[in-house]
Design a protein around this motif. Structure first.
Motif, PDB file in Angstrom:
ATOM      1  N   ALA A  10       0.968  -1.154  -0.067  1.00  0.00           N
ATOM      2  CA  ALA A  10       0.024  -0.233  -0.048  1.00  0.00           C
ATOM      3  C   ALA A  10       0.884   1.315  -0.213  1.00  0.00           C
ATOM      4  O   ALA A  10       1.892   1.272   0.598  1.00  0.00           O
ATOM      5  N   VAL A  11       0.545   2.160  -0.889  1.00  0.00           N
ATOM      6  CA  VAL A  11       1.266   3.236  -0.926  1.00  0.00           C
ATOM      7  C   VAL A  11       0.482   4.672  -0.889  1.00  0.00           C
ATOM      8  O   VAL A  11      -0.614   4.721  -1.611  1.00  0.00           O
ATOM      9  N   VAL A  12       0.813   5.369  -0.009  1.00  0.00           N
ATOM     10  CA  VAL A  12       0.075   6.712   0.175  1.00  0.00           C
ATOM     11  C   VAL A  12       0.515   7.953  -0.819  1.00  0.00           C
ATOM     12  O   VAL A  12       1.753   8.158  -0.894  1.00  0.00           O
ATOM     13  N   ASN A  23      -2.383  -6.251  -4.327  1.00  0.00           N
ATOM     14  CA  ASN A  23      -2.368  -7.439  -3.358  1.00  0.00           C
ATOM     15  C   ASN A  23      -2.727  -8.716  -4.040  1.00  0.00           C
ATOM     16  O   ASN A  23      -3.271  -8.859  -5.026  1.00  0.00           O
ATOM     17  N   ILE A  24      -1.876  -9.807  -3.859  1.00  0.00           N
ATOM     18  CA  ILE A  24      -1.760 -10.925  -4.412  1.00  0.00           C
ATOM     19  C   ILE A  24      -1.794 -12.222  -3.455  1.00  0.00           C
ATOM     20  O   ILE A  24      -1.175 -12.165  -2.524  1.00  0.00           O
ATOM     21  N   GLY A  28      -3.559  -9.339   2.890  1.00  0.00           N
ATOM     22  CA  GLY A  28      -4.536  -8.624   2.522  1.00  0.00           C
ATOM     23  C   GLY A  28      -4.611  -7.351   3.537  1.00  0.00           C
ATOM     24  O   GLY A  28      -3.554  -7.109   4.385  1.00  0.00           O
ATOM     25  N   PHE A  29      -5.486  -6.289   3.223  1.00  0.00           N
ATOM     26  CA  PHE A  29      -5.609  -5.476   4.275  1.00  0.00           C
ATOM     27  C   PHE A  29      -7.242  -4.971   4.209  1.00  0.00           C
ATOM     28  O   PHE A  29      -8.161  -5.518   3.743  1.00  0.00           O
ATOM     29  N   MET A  30      -7.249  -4.025   5.414  1.00  0.00           N
ATOM     30  CA  MET A  30      -8.614  -3.323   5.750  1.00  0.00           C
ATOM     31  C   MET A  30      -8.604  -1.936   5.453  1.00  0.00           C
ATOM     32  O   MET A  30      -7.403  -1.511   6.270  1.00  0.00           O
ATOM     33  N   LEU A  31      -9.350  -1.109   4.815  1.00  0.00           N
ATOM     34  CA  LEU A  31      -9.516   0.343   4.923  1.00  0.00           C
ATOM     35  C   LEU A  31     -10.300   0.466   6.102  1.00  0.00           C
ATOM     36  O   LEU A  31     -11.684   0.422   5.983  1.00  0.00           O
ATOM     37  N   HIS A  43     -13.645  -1.060   3.519  1.00  0.00           N
ATOM     38  CA  HIS A  43     -13.140  -2.141   2.445  1.00  0.00           C
ATOM     39  C   HIS A  43     -12.206  -2.999   2.828  1.00  0.00           C
ATOM     40  O   HIS A  43     -11.370  -2.965   3.876  1.00  0.00           O
ATOM     41  N   ARG A  44     -12.383  -4.296   2.353  1.00  0.00           N
ATOM     42  CA  ARG A  44     -11.451  -5.695   2.853  1.00  0.00           C
ATOM     43  C   ARG A  44     -11.088  -6.187   1.773  1.00  0.00           C
ATOM     44  O   ARG A  44     -11.819  -6.464   0.677  1.00  0.00           O
ATOM     45  N   SER A  45      -9.864  -6.368   1.477  1.00  0.00           N
ATOM     46  CA  SER A  45      -9.187  -6.748   0.272  1.00  0.00           C
ATOM     47  C   SER A  45      -9.843  -8.354   0.016  1.00  0.00           C
ATOM     48  O   SER A  45     -10.148  -9.071   0.923  1.00  0.00           O
ATOM     49  N   GLN A  46      -9.896  -8.863  -1.185  1.00  0.00           N
ATOM     50  CA  GLN A  46     -10.389 -10.149  -1.461  1.00  0.00           C
ATOM     51  C   GLN A  46      -9.161 -11.119  -1.460  1.00  0.00           C
ATOM     52  O   GLN A  46      -8.065 -10.613  -1.972  1.00  0.00           O
ATOM     53  N   GLN A  47      -9.219 -12.351  -1.139  1.00  0.00           N
ATOM     54  CA  GLN A  47      -8.235 -13.346  -1.386  1.00  0.00           C
ATOM     55  C   GLN A  47      -8.400 -13.765  -2.704  1.00  0.00           C
ATOM     56  O   GLN A  47      -9.419 -13.838  -3.482  1.00  0.00           O
TER      57      GLN A  47
END
Length: 79
Positions: A10-12, A23-24, A28-31, A43-47
């Motif tokens: 993740a980059v700001v 993401n691969i 994962g991450f959550m916003l 938001h929650r990234s998908q696997q």
């Protein structure tokens, strides 16, 4: 030795006012947004899996997935 890994980056990008993610696999991450005491997951990234228990993975062998397989997302920054 054949090795591989999942990845989340993740980059700001303050110049454009966005958060960019790649993401691969099953990393994962959550916003999370909101004021203190009123935060919520926005938001929650998908696997990414080929099948159950076999996530996409980066590596240096012929069965590896590729960086271009990553899911890319962009979110506007909030003050």
């Amino acid at each position: 030795i054949k090795g591989s890994t999942t990845a989340c980056v993740a980059v700001v990008d303050a110049a454009h006012g966005v958060l960019r993610t790649a993401n691969i696999g099953d990393s994962g991450f959550m916003l999370v947004r909101g004021d203190s005491g009123r935060r919520e997951v926005r938001h929650r990234s998908q696997q990414q899996e080929h099948e159950f228990g076999r996530p996409f993975q980066l590596g240096h062998h012929e069965h590896s997935d590729h960086p271009s397989d990553a899911m890319l997302t962009t979110f506007p920054l909030e003050p």
